[in-house]
Design a protein around this motif. Sequence first.
Motif, PDB file in Angstrom:
ATOM      1  N   UNK A 137       0.835  -1.212   0.000  1.00  0.00           N
ATOM      2  CA  UNK A 137       0.000   0.000   0.000  1.00  0.00           C
ATOM      3  C   UNK A 137       0.866   1.256   0.000  1.00  0.00           C
ATOM      4  N   UNK A 138       1.885   1.252   0.846  1.00  0.00           N
ATOM      5  CA  UNK A 138       2.783   2.407   0.920  1.00  0.00           C
ATOM      6  C   UNK A 138       3.494   2.599  -0.418  1.00  0.00           C
ATOM      7  N   UNK A 139       3.919   1.509  -1.028  1.00  0.00           N
ATOM      8  CA  UNK A 139       4.557   1.573  -2.339  1.00  0.00           C
ATOM      9  C   UNK A 139       3.622   2.213  -3.370  1.00  0.00           C
ATOM     10  N   UNK A 140       2.384   1.776  -3.395  1.00  0.00           N
ATOM     11  CA  UNK A 140       1.414   2.339  -4.345  1.00  0.00           C
ATOM     12  C   UNK A 140       1.216   3.831  -4.113  1.00  0.00           C
ATOM     13  N   UNK A 141       1.171   4.224  -2.851  1.00  0.00           N
ATOM     14  CA  UNK A 141       1.007   5.641  -2.527  1.00  0.00           C
ATOM     15  C   UNK A 141       2.234   6.449  -2.954  1.00  0.00           C
ATOM     16  N   UNK A 142       3.432   5.893  -2.752  1.00  0.00           N
ATOM     17  CA  UNK A 142       4.659   6.585  -3.162  1.00  0.00           C
ATOM     18  C   UNK A 142       4.705   6.748  -4.678  1.00  0.00           C
ATOM     19  N   UNK A 143       4.266   5.729  -5.387  1.00  0.00           N
ATOM     20  CA  UNK A 143       4.221   5.817  -6.852  1.00  0.00           C
ATOM     21  C   UNK A 143       3.193   6.862  -7.289  1.00  0.00           C
ATOM     22  N   UNK A 144       2.075   6.918  -6.571  1.00  0.00           N
ATOM     23  CA  UNK A 144       1.048   7.913  -6.894  1.00  0.00           C
ATOM     24  C   UNK A 144       1.621   9.333  -6.740  1.00  0.00           C
ATOM     25  N   UNK A 145       2.420   9.549  -5.695  1.00  0.00           N
ATOM     26  CA  UNK A 145       3.041  10.868  -5.505  1.00  0.00           C
ATOM     27  C   UNK A 145       3.949  11.188  -6.691  1.00  0.00           C
ATOM     28  N   UNK A 146       4.799  10.237  -7.068  1.00  0.00           N
ATOM     29  CA  UNK A 146       5.691  10.450  -8.200  1.00  0.00           C
ATOM     30  C   UNK A 146       4.898  10.745  -9.467  1.00  0.00           C
ATOM     31  N   UNK A 147       3.857   9.988  -9.708  1.00  0.00           N
ATOM     32  CA  UNK A 147       3.021  10.242 -10.883  1.00  0.00           C
ATOM     33  C   UNK A 147       2.415  11.640 -10.827  1.00  0.00           C
ATOM     34  N   UNK A 148       2.031  12.056  -9.632  1.00  0.00           N
ATOM     35  CA  UNK A 148       1.488  13.404  -9.479  1.00  0.00           C
ATOM     36  C   UNK A 148       2.501  14.465  -9.892  1.00  0.00           C
ATOM     37  N   UNK A 149       3.757  14.272  -9.504  1.00  0.00           N
ATOM     38  CA  UNK A 149       4.795  15.209  -9.938  1.00  0.00           C
ATOM     39  C   UNK A 149       4.977  15.153 -11.454  1.00  0.00           C
ATOM     40  N   UNK A 150       5.023  13.951 -11.997  1.00  0.00           N
ATOM     41  CA  UNK A 150       5.243  13.807 -13.436  1.00  0.00           C
ATOM     42  C   UNK A 150       4.082  14.350 -14.260  1.00  0.00           C
ATOM     43  N   UNK A 151       2.862  14.209 -13.744  1.00  0.00           N
ATOM     44  CA  UNK A 151       1.671  14.680 -14.456  1.00  0.00           C
ATOM     45  C   UNK A 151       1.286  16.105 -14.076  1.00  0.00           C
ATOM     46  N   UNK A 152       2.087  16.714 -13.178  1.00  0.00           N
ATOM     47  CA  UNK A 152       1.780  18.061 -12.690  1.00  0.00           C
ATOM     48  C   UNK A 152       0.380  18.108 -12.068  1.00  0.00           C
ATOM     49  N   UNK A 153       0.099  17.110 -11.229  1.00  0.00           N
ATOM     50  CA  UNK A 153      -1.219  16.948 -10.632  1.00  0.00           C
ATOM     51  C   UNK A 153      -1.094  17.041  -9.108  1.00  0.00           C
ATOM     52  N   UNK A 154      -1.357  18.230  -8.589  1.00  0.00           N
ATOM     53  CA  UNK A 154      -1.215  18.474  -7.146  1.00  0.00           C
ATOM     54  C   UNK A 154      -2.127  17.576  -6.309  1.00  0.00           C
ATOM     55  N   UNK A 155      -3.337  17.350  -6.775  1.00  0.00           N
ATOM     56  CA  UNK A 155      -4.265  16.514  -6.006  1.00  0.00           C
ATOM     57  C   UNK A 155      -3.765  15.078  -5.905  1.00  0.00           C
ATOM     58  N   UNK A 156      -3.170  14.568  -6.954  1.00  0.00           N
ATOM     59  CA  UNK A 156      -2.618  13.214  -6.930  1.00  0.00           C
ATOM     60  C   UNK A 156      -1.461  13.145  -5.935  1.00  0.00           C
ATOM     61  N   UNK A 196      -2.978  13.230  -2.468  1.00  0.00           N
ATOM     62  CA  UNK A 196      -3.674  11.983  -2.183  1.00  0.00           C
ATOM     63  C   UNK A 196      -2.678  10.887  -1.803  1.00  0.00           C
ATOM     64  N   UNK A 197      -1.594  10.765  -2.560  1.00  0.00           N
ATOM     65  CA  UNK A 197      -0.580   9.765  -2.233  1.00  0.00           C
ATOM     66  C   UNK A 197       0.041  10.008  -0.867  1.00  0.00           C
ATOM     67  N   UNK A 198       0.349  11.262  -0.566  1.00  0.00           N
ATOM     68  CA  UNK A 198       0.941  11.599   0.740  1.00  0.00           C
ATOM     69  C   UNK A 198      -0.045  11.312   1.868  1.00  0.00           C
ATOM     70  N   UNK A 199      -1.302  11.605   1.641  1.00  0.00           N
ATOM     71  CA  UNK A 199      -2.332  11.322   2.642  1.00  0.00           C
ATOM     72  C   UNK A 199      -2.462   9.816   2.861  1.00  0.00           C
ATOM     73  N   UNK A 200      -2.390   9.045   1.798  1.00  0.00           N
ATOM     74  CA  UNK A 200      -2.467   7.585   1.919  1.00  0.00           C
ATOM     75  C   UNK A 200      -1.294   7.037   2.727  1.00  0.00           C
ATOM     76  N   UNK A 201      -0.126   7.620   2.550  1.00  0.00           N
ATOM     77  CA  UNK A 201       1.029   7.174   3.340  1.00  0.00           C
ATOM     78  C   UNK A 201       0.789   7.459   4.819  1.00  0.00           C
ATOM     79  N   UNK A 202       0.289   8.647   5.114  1.00  0.00           N
ATOM     80  CA  UNK A 202       0.045   8.986   6.515  1.00  0.00           C
ATOM     81  C   UNK A 202      -1.072   8.167   7.144  1.00  0.00           C
ATOM     82  N   UNK A 203      -2.000   7.678   6.340  1.00  0.00           N
ATOM     83  CA  UNK A 203      -3.156   6.948   6.866  1.00  0.00           C
ATOM     84  C   UNK A 203      -3.021   5.429   6.706  1.00  0.00           C
ATOM     85  N   UNK A 204      -1.863   4.946   6.281  1.00  0.00           N
ATOM     86  CA  UNK A 204      -1.761   3.503   6.058  1.00  0.00           C
ATOM     87  C   UNK A 204      -1.974   2.750   7.363  1.00  0.00           C
TER      88      UNK A 204
END
Length: 143
Positions: A37-56, A59-67
Amino acid sequence: MKKLLVLTLIPISLVLANEKIPQEQEKDMTFKQVMQLVNSAAIKILQGFLFNNDEMIKQGATEINAHPLPKGGVLRYIIPEKKEEFAKMMPSFEKAVHGSAEDIIKYIEAGDKTKAYESYTFMIQGCMKCHSLFRDYLEGKKD
């Protein structure tokens, strides 16, 4: 008007229902499953940076904190002779990972993607330090 209200409420209900899933899984998830789960959230954060998507990113950072915690806690999965060492190191890993996830959200909300990305790389470095020290000390590790 009723159709619009129903069409609006259905997606919101689905999102809120999905937010409850990690807490429900907490009692049954293994250490490996939580790390996935943490891995998926970390990848989501990276994708957010690559896609210039602040919400993504947020969301990934929030998922890490709530795992969820793994069933029985983290120490249950560490071989006995390494439990004390692992317990001593956990606060620094927690700060690197969860503290950085909080910083990522803070910096994204402030509009500072550079600092948010620096926090992301620090977080990943924290993940890798933990993995390099303790991956071989997990009970039930397959050779």
